[in-house]
Design an enzyme around this catalytic site. Sequence first.
Site, short mmCIF file in Angstrom:
data_model
loop_
_atom_site.label_atom_id
_atom_site.label_comp_id
_atom_site.label_asym_id
_atom_site.label_seq_id
_atom_site.Cartn_x
_atom_site.Cartn_y
_atom_site.Cartn_z
N SER A 66 1.27 -1.00 0.39
CA SER A 66 -0.23 0.12 0.08
C SER A 66 0.65 0.95 -0.79
O SER A 66 1.57 1.32 -1.00
CB SER A 66 -0.80 0.19 1.24
OG SER A 66 -1.92 1.04 1.46
N ASN A 377 -8.15 8.51 6.36
CA ASN A 377 -6.85 8.68 4.99
C ASN A 377 -7.27 8.65 4.35
O ASN A 377 -6.68 8.12 3.12
CB ASN A 377 -5.45 7.74 5.83
CG ASN A 377 -6.95 6.58 5.59
OD1 ASN A 377 -7.47 6.08 4.60
ND2 ASN A 377 -6.14 5.27 6.82
N ARG A 500 -2.58 4.69 20.01
CA ARG A 500 -2.63 3.73 19.84
C ARG A 500 -1.69 2.77 19.18
O ARG A 500 -1.21 3.54 18.23
CB ARG A 500 -4.13 3.17 18.82
CG ARG A 500 -3.58 3.87 17.66
CD ARG A 500 -5.05 3.47 17.10
NE ARG A 500 -5.15 2.27 16.79
CZ ARG A 500 -4.62 1.98 14.77
NH1 ARG A 500 -3.93 3.19 14.59
NH2 ARG A 500 -4.53 0.87 14.25
N SER A 502 -0.27 0.87 16.11
CA SER A 502 -0.25 0.40 14.90
C SER A 502 -0.42 -0.48 14.16
O SER A 502 0.46 -1.42 14.69
CB SER A 502 1.17 1.34 14.38
OG SER A 502 1.00 0.81 12.63
N GLY A 503 -1.15 -1.20 13.90
CA GLY A 503 -1.43 -2.88 12.92
C GLY A 503 -0.86 -2.76 12.45
O GLY A 503 -0.82 -3.74 11.72
N THR A 504 0.02 -1.87 11.28
CA THR A 504 0.96 -1.95 10.11
C THR A 504 2.49 -1.28 10.30
O THR A 504 2.87 -2.04 8.83
CB THR A 504 0.25 -1.43 8.94
OG1 THR A 504 0.30 0.57 9.05
CG2 THR A 504 -1.31 -2.02 8.65
P1 NG1 Z 1 -2.35 1.70 11.18
O1 NG1 Z 1 -0.87 1.58 11.11
O2 NG1 Z 1 -2.66 0.29 12.08
O3 NG1 Z 1 -2.61 2.80 12.05
C1 NG1 Z 1 -2.98 1.59 9.14
C2 NG1 Z 1 -3.72 3.47 8.76
C3 NG1 Z 1 -5.19 2.27 8.53
C4 NG1 Z 1 -5.37 1.49 8.18
C5 NG1 Z 1 -4.41 0.70 7.74
C6 NG1 Z 1 -4.81 -0.02 6.42
C7 NG1 Z 1 -4.02 5.49 10.37
C8 NG1 Z 1 -3.82 6.54 11.23
N1 NG1 Z 1 -4.54 4.11 10.02
O4 NG1 Z 1 -3.57 1.20 9.85
O5 NG1 Z 1 -6.44 3.70 8.97
O6 NG1 Z 1 -6.08 1.65 6.96
O7 NG1 Z 1 -2.76 1.26 7.98
O8 NG1 Z 1 -3.62 0.31 5.24
O9 NG1 Z 1 -4.48 5.80 8.77
ZN ZN Z 2 -3.55 1.18 0.25
#
Ligand code: NG1
Ligand code: ZN
Length: 546
Positions: A66, A377, A500, A502-504
């Site tokens: 992405s 976003n 929080r 991040s999940g990514t």
């Molecule tokens: P994380 O990294 O969990 O904040 C980000 C975006 C999510 C979502 C994911 C997947 C922000 C703050 N966070 O997640 O909204 O789009 O990437 O691509 O934009």
């Molecule tokens: Zn994307």
Amino acid sequence: MTTFSKIAEYSAKHPKPADKTFAYGTAGFRTLGDTLDSTVFRVGLLAALRSQSKEGKTIGVMITASHNHERDNGVKLVDPMGEMLQQSWEGYCSEIANASDEQVADILGSIAKAEAVDLSVTPRVVYARDTRPSGPALQAALEDGLAALNADATNYGIVTTPQLHYFVRCLNTAGTPATYGEPSVSGYNHKYGQAYLRLVNGKPHPSPLFIDAANGVGAPQVRSLAAAINSPYFNIKVFNSDTETLGKLNMDCGADYVKSNQRQPPSMELQPDRRYCSFDGDADRIVYYYADAHGAFRLLDGDKISTLIATYLRDLVVTAGIDDLQVGVVQTAYANGSSTSYIKDTLQLPTSFSKTGVKYLHHEAEKMNIGVYFEANGHGTVLFNTGAVAKLQQATPQSPAQADAIERLWALRDLINESVGDAMSDMLLVETILICKGWSLSQWDAAYSDLPSRLLKVVVNDRTIFNTTNAEQTLTSPKGLQEHVDVLVKKYPKGRSFVRPSGTEDAVRVYAEAATRADCDQLAYSVAGAVFDKAGGRGDRPSEFL
Ligand code: NG1
Ligand code: ZN
């Protein structure tokens, strides 16, 4: 009949790096591209098994990271209706990704048993990738996984993430009443292009749209869409379209850069009266922007897009005279507070909040008749649930105006990629609304004023110590940190801030908003500083303004 006899031989060619642990997160697996070979191979195995568990329906696999840096890559599975992988299988993904090379076949067998998978079914899988340099090697690993289980596999080449979701939905609905379209790029262009022209025909032509394609796959694909539409209603100029030069993907450009830095890419010169938008690297996010009368940058982010769409849909539903067809909006905690107040107080539409990550928003939106969901976003779409479709089918127009509104609602449904947020489909939807209203970007922007906001990243030793509740807006650990944040927030009029993990990415995110830019930045940096000090910050302490 699938046997697991070839797995050991193939698996030996894709050894797992001993020191790595992989987790299927909100956006699938995502990390450094050159560490993902074994994971992508195993995702191939699991995709085949998932297809068998769904009676041979087609499963999708997308190789992309992405908006992230070009050296990263990732992989995620797409379920039969084009939606994200069912959550209960995410654990299997992580389990098989972390197995030792010798355990892979056994673990796959135990998943097959737990899910009562019929191994006599032929697995069907389609896959694609974005333009990342690590893509071809990872694709080869995936193909080995699919070959090991004799899957009927089709390579869709280099396409956007939402295009792959669209193909999966088309393939699984072909010949049914829910038929979605032709599973090809030309089918995609035809479906969305024709719906767009149906909606805008007869209205004045728009001015050109300057598109920043993040030097990613969106560049060739949006050009191909424009060639298919072939009309002055879609007059685009594509920038940041270099998918060949190493290091350019998402670098100082793209939707994430624009949203995070609240400015246009340095490679684009903002001129008054021009209209701009940015995609991210796999074209599932979009934000719009322009220069105001003083030349200042103005952003129209996911919140602005969702309020524009929700207003338009609500008005059409009212004109159509369908009383009990409810339009609602789903947001996350990153939505600007002004947008939430505007939806509740001015539009008087129901809103709901979900955790970050589109799959959570998607599930929340499914509960509404017409659910508009967007992350700030720029990632989002609109869903029409079965109740909405039934109400539209039953509607009996009492006037030409009602008939027209009902017809437009059907056409809008055709214009929207319901499987997942899609920059190109969202762009056509925004363009449609602006053309029909005769609006410039500043007229769109006038609905409400964003509160100044700031999103920061803090790198810490261990982000797993951060736990949250309340749609991720309140920390439950590390101990005492939330209380500290609360004290800081109270100092600022209209202040709001949350932390929080991040999940990514390997980082903790800090969001803040407040009544003025100075207050907002002070709040953001003081919260980020507190996170850094109290929870093992690494590198430089966040301190741009303090
Ligand atoms: P994380 O990294 O969990 O904040 C980000 C975006 C999510 C979502 C994911 C997947 C922000 C703050 N966070 O997640 O909204 O789009 O990437 O691509 O934009
Ligand atoms: Zn994307």
